[in-house]
Write an enzyme that holds these catalytic residues in place. Structure first.
Site, PDB file in Angstrom:
ATOM      1  N   HIS A 212      -1.399  -7.839   1.009  1.00  0.00           N
ATOM      2  CA  HIS A 212      -2.754  -7.721   1.561  1.00  0.00           C
ATOM      3  C   HIS A 212      -2.771  -6.691   2.674  1.00  0.00           C
ATOM      4  O   HIS A 212      -1.830  -6.609   3.470  1.00  0.00           O
ATOM      5  CB  HIS A 212      -3.250  -9.071   2.105  1.00  0.00           C
ATOM      6  CG  HIS A 212      -2.323  -9.705   3.087  1.00  0.00           C
ATOM      7  ND1 HIS A 212      -1.182 -10.381   2.710  1.00  0.00           N
ATOM      8  CD2 HIS A 212      -2.355  -9.744   4.444  1.00  0.00           C
ATOM      9  CE1 HIS A 212      -0.556 -10.816   3.790  1.00  0.00           C
ATOM     10  NE2 HIS A 212      -1.248 -10.441   4.858  1.00  0.00           N
TER      11      HIS A 212
ATOM     12  N   HIS B 230      -4.777  -5.540   6.087  1.00  0.00           N
ATOM     13  CA  HIS B 230      -5.688  -6.010   7.128  1.00  0.00           C
ATOM     14  C   HIS B 230      -6.611  -4.859   7.514  1.00  0.00           C
ATOM     15  O   HIS B 230      -6.141  -3.733   7.701  1.00  0.00           O
ATOM     16  CB  HIS B 230      -4.911  -6.380   8.399  1.00  0.00           C
ATOM     17  CG  HIS B 230      -3.971  -7.543   8.245  1.00  0.00           C
ATOM     18  ND1 HIS B 230      -4.253  -8.788   8.732  1.00  0.00           N
ATOM     19  CD2 HIS B 230      -2.751  -7.639   7.657  1.00  0.00           C
ATOM     20  CE1 HIS B 230      -3.243  -9.608   8.470  1.00  0.00           C
ATOM     21  NE2 HIS B 230      -2.313  -8.928   7.814  1.00  0.00           N
TER      22      HIS B 230
END
Ligand code: 5GP
Ligand code: ZN
Length: 140
Positions: free
Chosen positions: A105, A107
């Site tokens: 992922h 940010h």
């Protein structure tokens, strides 16, 4: 998709979110990617951009997923610019680098006036403000 993505021995929270089994404030979703608000934001509008395929690391991501993921990242950055044109994009890869969720992922962390250093303290976000940020970021 690895074993964790199948909900086997090590269930993965981001796979659960991608399957809509765990709740989250989704701001964007398509066939290959999903983006949702961080549950413990470092700043208002902190958003995570995630491939739906379960891979731990960027270097494990199938190359045909590079473009969809970058496209969603850019889309989310454009939306975050509704809050602030200043933001950091980050990837924590490996526990020593601060990775806690082992599903790839990025940010996107908006920065605001008066925040001179990178935020390290997770902000309490009220239900009302969470709804308001979500409304702002999920709109096309
Ligand atoms: P990492 O340190 O692995 O790069 O970041 C993981 C991020 O995922 C953290 O910022 C954490 O607050 C967020 N997170 C962990 N669990 C959940 C969850 O269940 N829902 C959401 N929306 N975010 C989560
Ligand atoms: Zn996963």
């Amino acid at each position: 998709m690895g074993a964790a993505g199948k909900g086997g021995a090590a269930p993965c929270i981001f796979c659960s979110i991608a399957r809509h089994e765990a709740p989250s404030r989704i701001v964007y979703e398509d066939e290959n990617t999903i983006a949702f608000l961080d549950i413990a934001p470092l700043s208002r509008g902190h958003t995570l951009v995630v491939p739906k395929a379960h891979v731990d690391r960027l270097t494990d991501l199938p190359p045909d997923q590079y473009a969809p993921l970058l496209s969603t990242l850019a889309r989310v950055c454009r939306r975050v610019e509704r809050l602030s044109t200043h933001y950091n994009v980050g990837l924590n890869q490996g526990a020593l680098a601060g990775q806690i969720v082992f599903h790839l992922h990025f940010h996107v962390i908006p920065r605001y006036e008066g925040q001179r250093t990178f935020p390290r303290v997770r902000k309490e976000i009220t239900e009302e403000d969470g709804r308001s940020v979500h409304g702002l970021l999920r709109a096309d």
